[in-house]
Design a protein around this motif. Structure first.
Motif, mmCIF file in Angstrom:
data_model
loop_
_atom_site.group_PDB
_atom_site.id
_atom_site.type_symbol
_atom_site.label_atom_id
_atom_site.label_comp_id
_atom_site.label_asym_id
_atom_site.label_seq_id
_atom_site.Cartn_x
_atom_site.Cartn_y
_atom_site.Cartn_z
ATOM 1 N N ILE A 24 42.323 27.254 36.511
ATOM 2 C CA ILE A 24 42.925 27.864 37.705
ATOM 3 C C ILE A 24 42.734 29.378 37.666
ATOM 4 O O ILE A 24 42.373 29.998 38.676
ATOM 5 N N MET A 25 42.948 29.985 36.514
ATOM 6 C CA MET A 25 42.801 31.432 36.393
ATOM 7 C C MET A 25 41.343 31.857 36.574
ATOM 8 O O MET A 25 41.062 32.878 37.208
ATOM 9 N N GLN A 26 40.409 31.066 36.070
ATOM 10 C CA GLN A 26 38.984 31.358 36.264
ATOM 11 C C GLN A 26 38.644 31.303 37.756
ATOM 12 O O GLN A 26 37.936 32.164 38.283
ATOM 13 N N TYR A 27 39.160 30.285 38.417
ATOM 14 C CA TYR A 27 38.927 30.110 39.850
ATOM 15 C C TYR A 27 39.482 31.300 40.632
ATOM 16 O O TYR A 27 38.799 31.880 41.473
ATOM 17 N N LYS A 28 40.739 31.667 40.349
ATOM 18 C CA LYS A 28 41.390 32.769 41.069
ATOM 19 C C LYS A 28 40.628 34.079 40.876
ATOM 20 O O LYS A 28 40.454 34.844 41.821
ATOM 21 N N ALA A 29 40.181 34.353 39.653
ATOM 22 C CA ALA A 29 39.434 35.581 39.381
ATOM 23 C C ALA A 29 38.112 35.593 40.145
ATOM 24 O O ALA A 29 37.727 36.609 40.742
#
Length: 75
Positions: A24-29
């Protein structure tokens, strides 16, 4: 003296949860980078939509997920 150990199932579930949050954090970044590129007119709206879809798929973000960034960039 007995030592208390964490159950294998709990350890696996915790590891899986961390994996999900990492995705999720990779996607958001990545979406933030895409929005910046779009705002700077370095990519087109079509490019944004295409890459956004690929990112969501690669990161395992469902199209109904609350984590999906479905709002278009405000110009």
């Amino acid at each position: 003296m007995a030592t208390k150990t964490e159950s294998t199932a709990h350890a696996a579930a915790t590891a899986n949860q961390e994996e999900v949050w990492d995705k999720i954090m990779q996607y958001k970044a990545a979406v933030q980078i895409l929005k910046t590129l779009l705002a700077e007119r370095k990519i087109t709206e079509e490019d944004y939509q295409r890459v956004h879809g690929i990112l969501a798929k690669e990161c395992g973000i469902n199209s109904c997920s609350i984590f999906l960034d479905s709002r278009p960039i405000i110009r």
